[in-house]
Design a protein around this motif. Structure first.
Motif, PDB file in Angstrom:
ATOM      1  N   GLY A  93     -13.981   1.407  -8.734  1.00 42.41           N
ATOM      2  CA  GLY A  93     -13.420   2.426  -7.854  1.00 42.41           C
ATOM      3  C   GLY A  93     -12.254   1.911  -7.032  1.00 42.41           C
ATOM      4  N   MET A  94     -11.415   2.830  -6.590  1.00 42.72           N
ATOM      5  CA  MET A  94     -10.301   2.518  -5.697  1.00 42.72           C
ATOM      6  C   MET A  94     -10.466   3.336  -4.424  1.00 42.72           C
ATOM      7  SD  MET A  94      -6.989   2.322  -8.214  1.00 42.72           S
ATOM      8  CE  MET A  94      -7.298   3.930  -8.928  1.00 42.72           C
ATOM      9  N   GLU A  95     -10.344   2.677  -3.289  1.00 37.85           N
ATOM     10  CA  GLU A  95     -10.447   3.359  -2.009  1.00 37.85           C
ATOM     11  C   GLU A  95      -9.052   3.591  -1.439  1.00 37.85           C
ATOM     12  OE1 GLU A  95     -13.005   2.846   2.064  1.00 37.85           O
ATOM     13  OE2 GLU A  95     -11.816   1.129   1.416  1.00 37.85           O
ATOM     14  N   VAL A  96      -8.811   4.819  -0.984  1.00 34.27           N
ATOM     15  CA  VAL A  96      -7.525   5.181  -0.408  1.00 34.27           C
ATOM     16  C   VAL A  96      -7.779   5.956   0.888  1.00 34.27           C
ATOM     17  CG1 VAL A  96      -5.347   6.411  -0.736  1.00 34.27           C
ATOM     18  CG2 VAL A  96      -6.476   5.366  -2.698  1.00 34.27           C
ATOM     19  N   ILE A  97      -7.093   5.573   1.952  1.00 35.89           N
ATOM     20  CA  ILE A  97      -7.146   6.310   3.208  1.00 35.89           C
ATOM     21  C   ILE A  97      -5.808   7.023   3.383  1.00 35.89           C
ATOM     22  CG2 ILE A  97      -7.472   6.197   5.709  1.00 35.89           C
ATOM     23  CD1 ILE A  97      -9.923   5.297   4.174  1.00 35.89           C
ATOM     24  N   VAL A  98      -5.855   8.343   3.511  1.00 37.27           N
ATOM     25  CA  VAL A  98      -4.625   9.100   3.766  1.00 37.27           C
ATOM     26  C   VAL A  98      -4.679   9.646   5.189  1.00 37.27           C
ATOM     27  CG1 VAL A  98      -4.112   9.711   1.384  1.00 37.27           C
ATOM     28  CG2 VAL A  98      -5.655  11.151   2.674  1.00 37.27           C
ATOM     29  N   GLU A  99      -3.574   9.499   5.890  1.00 37.88           N
ATOM     30  CA  GLU A  99      -3.451   9.990   7.257  1.00 37.88           C
ATOM     31  C   GLU A  99      -2.375  11.059   7.307  1.00 37.88           C
ATOM     32  OE1 GLU A  99      -2.701   6.271   9.248  1.00 37.88           O
ATOM     33  OE2 GLU A  99      -4.850   5.996   9.691  1.00 37.88           O
ATOM     34  N   ALA A 100      -2.270  11.710   8.460  1.00 36.71           N
ATOM     35  CA  ALA A 100      -1.303  12.801   8.605  1.00 36.71           C
ATOM     36  C   ALA A 100       0.090  12.354   8.171  1.00 36.71           C
ATOM     37  CB  ALA A 100      -1.284  13.283  10.049  1.00 36.71           C
ATOM     38  N   GLY A 101       0.690  13.116   7.255  1.00 38.28           N
ATOM     39  CA  GLY A 101       2.012  12.794   6.737  1.00 38.28           C
ATOM     40  C   GLY A 101       1.992  12.045   5.424  1.00 38.28           C
ATOM     41  N   ASP A 102       0.807  11.579   4.994  1.00 43.52           N
ATOM     42  CA  ASP A 102       0.692  10.844   3.732  1.00 43.52           C
ATOM     43  C   ASP A 102       0.526  11.801   2.554  1.00 43.52           C
ATOM     44  OD1 ASP A 102       0.852   8.453   5.060  1.00 43.52           O
ATOM     45  OD2 ASP A 102      -1.310   8.069   5.054  1.00 43.52           O
ATOM     46  N   CYS A 103       0.913  11.302   1.382  1.00 41.40           N
ATOM     47  CA  CYS A 103       0.736  12.044   0.136  1.00 41.40           C
ATOM     48  C   CYS A 103       0.019  11.153  -0.870  1.00 41.40           C
ATOM     49  CB  CYS A 103       2.080  12.498  -0.416  1.00 41.40           C
ATOM     50  SG  CYS A 103       2.012  13.258  -2.059  1.00 41.40           S
ATOM     51  N   GLN A 145      -2.585  17.944 -12.662  1.00 36.70           N
ATOM     52  CA  GLN A 145      -2.030  16.904 -11.811  1.00 36.70           C
ATOM     53  C   GLN A 145      -1.926  17.435 -10.378  1.00 36.70           C
ATOM     54  OE1 GLN A 145      -1.843  14.270 -13.512  1.00 36.70           O
ATOM     55  NE2 GLN A 145      -0.577  14.380 -15.326  1.00 36.70           N
ATOM     56  N   ASN A 146      -2.301  16.599  -9.407  1.00 38.93           N
ATOM     57  CA  ASN A 146      -2.310  17.049  -8.018  1.00 38.93           C
ATOM     58  C   ASN A 146      -1.529  16.113  -7.118  1.00 38.93           C
ATOM     59  OD1 ASN A 146      -3.929  19.382  -8.171  1.00 38.93           O
ATOM     60  ND2 ASN A 146      -5.775  18.151  -8.280  1.00 38.93           N
ATOM     61  N   LEU A 147      -0.812  16.714  -6.182  1.00 37.83           N
ATOM     62  CA  LEU A 147      -0.248  15.974  -5.056  1.00 37.83           C
ATOM     63  C   LEU A 147      -0.992  16.459  -3.816  1.00 37.83           C
ATOM     64  CD1 LEU A 147       3.568  16.146  -5.880  1.00 37.83           C
ATOM     65  CD2 LEU A 147       2.088  14.135  -6.043  1.00 37.83           C
ATOM     66  N   PHE A 148      -1.702  15.541  -3.175  1.00 33.72           N
ATOM     67  CA  PHE A 148      -2.514  15.886  -2.014  1.00 33.72           C
ATOM     68  C   PHE A 148      -1.772  15.444  -0.748  1.00 33.72           C
ATOM     69  CE2 PHE A 148      -5.573  15.037   1.297  1.00 33.72           C
ATOM     70  CZ  PHE A 148      -6.464  16.097   1.212  1.00 33.72           C
ATOM     71  N   PHE A 149      -1.474  16.398   0.129  1.00 36.27           N
ATOM     72  CA  PHE A 149      -0.784  16.106   1.380  1.00 36.27           C
ATOM     73  C   PHE A 149      -1.768  16.256   2.544  1.00 36.27           C
ATOM     74  CE2 PHE A 149       2.534  17.486  -1.526  1.00 36.27           C
ATOM     75  CZ  PHE A 149       3.569  16.593  -1.270  1.00 36.27           C
TER      76      PHE A 149
END
Length: 204
Positions: free
Chosen positions: A182-192, A127-131
């Motif tokens: 598929g699911m698309e997710v955009i993570v920006e600075a500060g997102d997890c 399991q991963n938490l990506f910051f």
């Protein structure tokens, strides 16, 4: 801080120079594929990596903390970054872990690349938490069974057995099985972003 430290986790891009594939060098005995032997660049200082990576073709993947016999051990870079690591809100991380029943922290990794870097589609076994610390990253995620049926995974015990042979930007025989899945997710600075184990993900 830590620019003079020698790092040995610098990966080389393949193809266009910006695409990176996971490969396990401990699994190259049964196959003629030698991709695991050509993924590492020569050791260089962190400052050299930051300078050379601006031209593309290099990607940094470092372990900062790793649990051994239940004790988190720090890498040399983590020792240099002890103030930043100590300033992290570890209580929030524990609450997130408890909420998702993720278990104890096993590893803290740092990934660093320039704009245009692609991490080819693969899955992880934990399991991963990506910051996201800086910039932004785009993920495309597929459930485990969709990935195993549509993305043409490498065979078990292959150096790249957690990777897809299918390239998402090209047509491939089973691509219709992945359409709309598929699911698309955009993570920006500060997102997890929570990445469940065995879920396929492609990151740009």
């Amino acid at each position: 801080r830590g620019g003079d430290l020698v790092v040995d986790g610098v990966r080389l891009g393949t193809g266009d120079g910006y695409t990176f594939h996971y490969a396990d060098e401990s699994k190259d005995a049964c196959f003629t594929d030698r991709s695991a032997q050509h993924q590492l660049a020569e050791a260089m200082t962190l400052a050299e990596f930051l300078e050379r990576s601006q031209q593309g073709g290099l990607y940094l993947w470092l372990v900062l903390l790793q649990s051994k016999e239940g004790i988190l051990q720090r890498s040399a870079l983590a020792e240099r970054l002890h103030e930043e690591l100590d300033a992290m809100d570890w209580d929030i991380l524990k609450k997130m872990s408890d909420l998702g029943d993720l278990g104890s922290l096993k590893k803290l990794q740092l990934f660093c690349g320039v704009s245009g870097t692609v991490t080819a589609c693969h899955y992880d076994q934990s399991q991963n938490l990506f910051f996201q610390l800086q910039g932004a990253k785009r993920f495309i995620l597929f459930p485990p069974l969709v990935g195993s049926g549509a993305l043409l995974p490498f065979p078990i015990a292959h150096p790249r057995d957690r990777c897809a042979r299918a390239a998402l930007d090209q047509s491939f025989p089973q691509s219709h099985l992945a359409h709309g899945q598929g699911m698309e997710v955009i993570v920006e600075a500060g997102d997890c972003l929570f990445l469940p184990q065995m879920w396929w993900h492609h990151a740009t």
